[in-house]
Design a protein around this motif. Structure first.
Motif, PDB file in Angstrom:
ATOM      1  N   ALA A  37       0.836  -1.211   0.000  1.00 48.21           N
ATOM      2  CA  ALA A  37       0.000   0.000   0.000  1.00 48.21           C
ATOM      3  C   ALA A  37       0.867   1.255   0.000  1.00 48.21           C
ATOM      4  N   GLN A  38       1.923   1.260   0.810  1.00 50.35           N
ATOM      5  CA  GLN A  38       2.817   2.403   0.854  1.00 50.35           C
ATOM      6  C   GLN A  38       3.562   2.572  -0.462  1.00 50.35           C
ATOM      7  N   LEU A  39       3.979   1.450  -1.048  1.00 48.55           N
ATOM      8  CA  LEU A  39       4.673   1.494  -2.332  1.00 48.55           C
ATOM      9  C   LEU A  39       3.779   2.087  -3.420  1.00 48.55           C
ATOM     10  N   SER A  40       2.511   1.725  -3.405  1.00 55.33           N
ATOM     11  CA  SER A  40       1.567   2.260  -4.380  1.00 55.33           C
ATOM     12  C   SER A  40       1.447   3.776  -4.243  1.00 55.33           C
ATOM     13  N   GLN A  41       1.404   4.263  -3.012  1.00 54.96           N
ATOM     14  CA  GLN A  41       1.370   5.709  -2.788  1.00 54.96           C
ATOM     15  C   GLN A  41       2.658   6.373  -3.260  1.00 54.96           C
ATOM     16  N   ASP A  42       3.781   5.715  -3.019  1.00 54.46           N
ATOM     17  CA  ASP A  42       5.074   6.243  -3.473  1.00 54.46           C
ATOM     18  C   ASP A  42       5.109   6.378  -4.988  1.00 54.46           C
ATOM     19  N   TYR A  43       4.529   5.414  -5.677  1.00 57.56           N
ATOM     20  CA  TYR A  43       4.477   5.470  -7.138  1.00 57.56           C
ATOM     21  C   TYR A  43       3.635   6.657  -7.613  1.00 57.56           C
ATOM     22  N   GLN A  44       2.538   6.908  -6.932  1.00 57.98           N
ATOM     23  CA  GLN A  44       1.688   8.033  -7.318  1.00 57.98           C
ATOM     24  C   GLN A  44       2.429   9.359  -7.172  1.00 57.98           C
ATOM     25  N   VAL A  45       3.171   9.490  -6.087  1.00 59.44           N
ATOM     26  CA  VAL A  45       3.980  10.694  -5.880  1.00 59.44           C
ATOM     27  C   VAL A  45       5.068  10.791  -6.952  1.00 59.44           C
ATOM     28  N   PHE A  46       5.708   9.659  -7.225  1.00 59.39           N
ATOM     29  CA  PHE A  46       6.766   9.637  -8.235  1.00 59.39           C
ATOM     30  C   PHE A  46       6.248  10.065  -9.595  1.00 59.39           C
ATOM     31  N   MET A  47       5.076   9.544  -9.991  1.00 57.50           N
ATOM     32  CA  MET A  47       4.555   9.863 -11.315  1.00 57.50           C
ATOM     33  C   MET A  47       4.154  11.323 -11.433  1.00 57.50           C
ATOM     34  N   ALA A  48       3.629  11.890 -10.374  1.00 54.54           N
ATOM     35  CA  ALA A  48       3.298  13.319 -10.402  1.00 54.54           C
ATOM     36  C   ALA A  48       4.566  14.146 -10.594  1.00 54.54           C
ATOM     37  N   GLU A  49       5.613  13.760  -9.901  1.00 52.96           N
ATOM     38  CA  GLU A  49       6.888  14.464 -10.028  1.00 52.96           C
ATOM     39  C   GLU A  49       7.506  14.223 -11.404  1.00 52.96           C
ATOM     40  N   PHE A  50       7.382  12.996 -11.905  1.00 51.24           N
ATOM     41  CA  PHE A  50       7.923  12.676 -13.234  1.00 51.24           C
ATOM     42  C   PHE A  50       7.291  13.547 -14.305  1.00 51.24           C
ATOM     43  N   GLU A  51       5.983  13.698 -14.260  1.00 47.05           N
ATOM     44  CA  GLU A  51       5.297  14.510 -15.260  1.00 47.05           C
ATOM     45  C   GLU A  51       5.668  15.984 -15.127  1.00 47.05           C
ATOM     46  N   ARG A  52       5.868  16.419 -13.909  1.00 43.68           N
ATOM     47  CA  ARG A  52       6.269  17.817 -13.694  1.00 43.68           C
ATOM     48  C   ARG A  52       7.668  18.079 -14.240  1.00 43.68           C
ATOM     49  N   MET A  53       8.586  17.126 -14.027  1.00 42.99           N
ATOM     50  CA  MET A  53       9.985  17.302 -14.412  1.00 42.99           C
ATOM     51  C   MET A  53      10.243  16.952 -15.876  1.00 42.99           C
ATOM     52  N   ASN A  54       9.324  16.222 -16.503  1.00 39.41           N
ATOM     53  CA  ASN A  54       9.525  15.780 -17.891  1.00 39.41           C
ATOM     54  C   ASN A  54       8.291  16.115 -18.736  1.00 39.41           C
ATOM     55  N   PRO A  55       8.006  17.389 -18.917  1.00 34.89           N
ATOM     56  CA  PRO A  55       6.767  17.775 -19.611  1.00 34.89           C
ATOM     57  C   PRO A  55       6.714  17.358 -21.079  1.00 34.89           C
ATOM     58  N   THR A  56       7.859  17.028 -21.673  1.00 32.84           N
ATOM     59  CA  THR A  56       7.858  16.645 -23.088  1.00 32.84           C
ATOM     60  C   THR A  56       7.699  15.135 -23.292  1.00 32.84           C
ATOM     61  N   ILE A  57       7.691  14.363 -22.209  1.00 35.76           N
ATOM     62  CA  ILE A  57       7.543  12.910 -22.328  1.00 35.76           C
ATOM     63  C   ILE A  57       6.081  12.534 -22.113  1.00 35.76           C
ATOM     64  N   PRO A  58       5.418  11.981 -23.118  1.00 37.50           N
ATOM     65  CA  PRO A  58       4.015  11.593 -22.959  1.00 37.50           C
ATOM     66  C   PRO A  58       3.855  10.500 -21.899  1.00 37.50           C
ATOM     67  N   VAL A  59       2.820  10.611 -21.090  1.00 36.47           N
ATOM     68  CA  VAL A  59       2.497   9.592 -20.090  1.00 36.47           C
ATOM     69  C   VAL A  59       1.087   9.071 -20.376  1.00 36.47           C
ATOM     70  N   ILE A  60       0.981   7.775 -20.588  1.00 38.89           N
ATOM     71  CA  ILE A  60      -0.306   7.115 -20.782  1.00 38.89           C
ATOM     72  C   ILE A  60      -0.683   6.452 -19.463  1.00 38.89           C
ATOM     73  N   ARG A  61      -1.763   6.907 -18.847  1.00 37.05           N
ATOM     74  CA  ARG A  61      -2.194   6.365 -17.549  1.00 37.05           C
ATOM     75  C   ARG A  61      -3.298   5.325 -17.761  1.00 37.05           C
ATOM     76  N   ILE A  62      -3.145   4.201 -17.064  1.00 32.51           N
ATOM     77  CA  ILE A  62      -4.100   3.096 -17.191  1.00 32.51           C
ATOM     78  C   ILE A  62      -4.614   2.711 -15.805  1.00 32.51           C
ATOM     79  N   ASN A  63      -5.926   2.618 -15.674  1.00 33.00           N
ATOM     80  CA  ASN A  63      -6.551   2.188 -14.428  1.00 33.00           C
ATOM     81  C   ASN A  63      -6.647   0.669 -14.426  1.00 33.00           C
TER      82      ASN A  63
END
Length: 213
Positions: free
Chosen positions: A156-182
């Protein structure tokens, strides 16, 4: 600017990264780069005692992923051959931040940045997320011996860490497309229509061997 496709698929343990990567590699005729998991001799011990075995586990993953990317760059990307990986090298820092004490993490971080500063980075990211219940179900179904002692609280904690990481990744890499899948709503393993929907999203960035940016 067009580039040779280098796609990374990421998400927490059990979310289906390897399954989706394999299917997309087959459809788009990409070379599949699979992360080393069960080959890590420390992983089973890690899940039994995280504090005792975290540094050995993370260092093994880092060194092997570095070697994999080195080979991929030489044998594929430099020769303009497309690649899809079922991990992103940055995942090392997600796990290390969670499992290593400060002193060890600082040493690990230095080594990580030295090794990865000139490594090839993916130019498209696919991120799969899912609920804890879904992750636990899929881990149970695949039945890996090394994962039998994964604790729900850790996952559960790892899943939250991933969510934080992806938000930061998109902020730091605005030119890299991110496809999100539920991963709760889409079952790309059992449901062909779900897989087709994902393929259509990927097609927006991959066409005739080039990434469209």
């Amino acid at each position: 600017m067009n580039q040779i496709p280098f796609i990374a698929v990421e998400g927490p343990i059990g979310v289906g990264k390897s399954s989706l990567s394999k299917k997309l590699a087959s459809y788009f005729e990409l070379h599949l780069l699979k992360e080393i998991v069960e080959e890590n001799p420390f992983l089973g011990k890690f899940y039994d005692d995280i504090d005792e075995w975290s540094f050995q586990t993370e260092m093994f993953f880092l060194c092997n992923r570095y070697k994999q990317l080195e080979e991929i760059e030489k044998k594929y990307l430099k020769l303009k051959k497309s690649v899809i990986a079922d991990y992103h090298i940055s995942k090392n820092m997600i796990f290390a931040k969670r499992t290593l004490p400060e002193k060890q993490f600082n040493k690990y971080s230095e080594i990580y940045h030295i090794l990865t500063q000139d490594m090839p980075k993916p130019n498209v990211m696919i991120y799969i997320d899912a609920s804890l219940e879904t992750l636990l179900d899929r881990i149970h179904l695949r039945g890996r011996e090394v994962e039998k002692n994964i604790q729900p609280a850790y996952l559960a904690q790892l899943s939250q860490d991933y969510q934080v990481f992806m938000a930061e990744f998109e902020r730091m890499n605005p030119t890299i497309p991110v496809i999100r899948i539920n991963g709760d709503e889409m079952d790309f393993v059992k449901e062909q229509q779900d897989l087709k929907l994902i393929i259509e999203q990927v097609k927006e960035y991959v066409k005739e061997g080039e990434v469209i940016l």
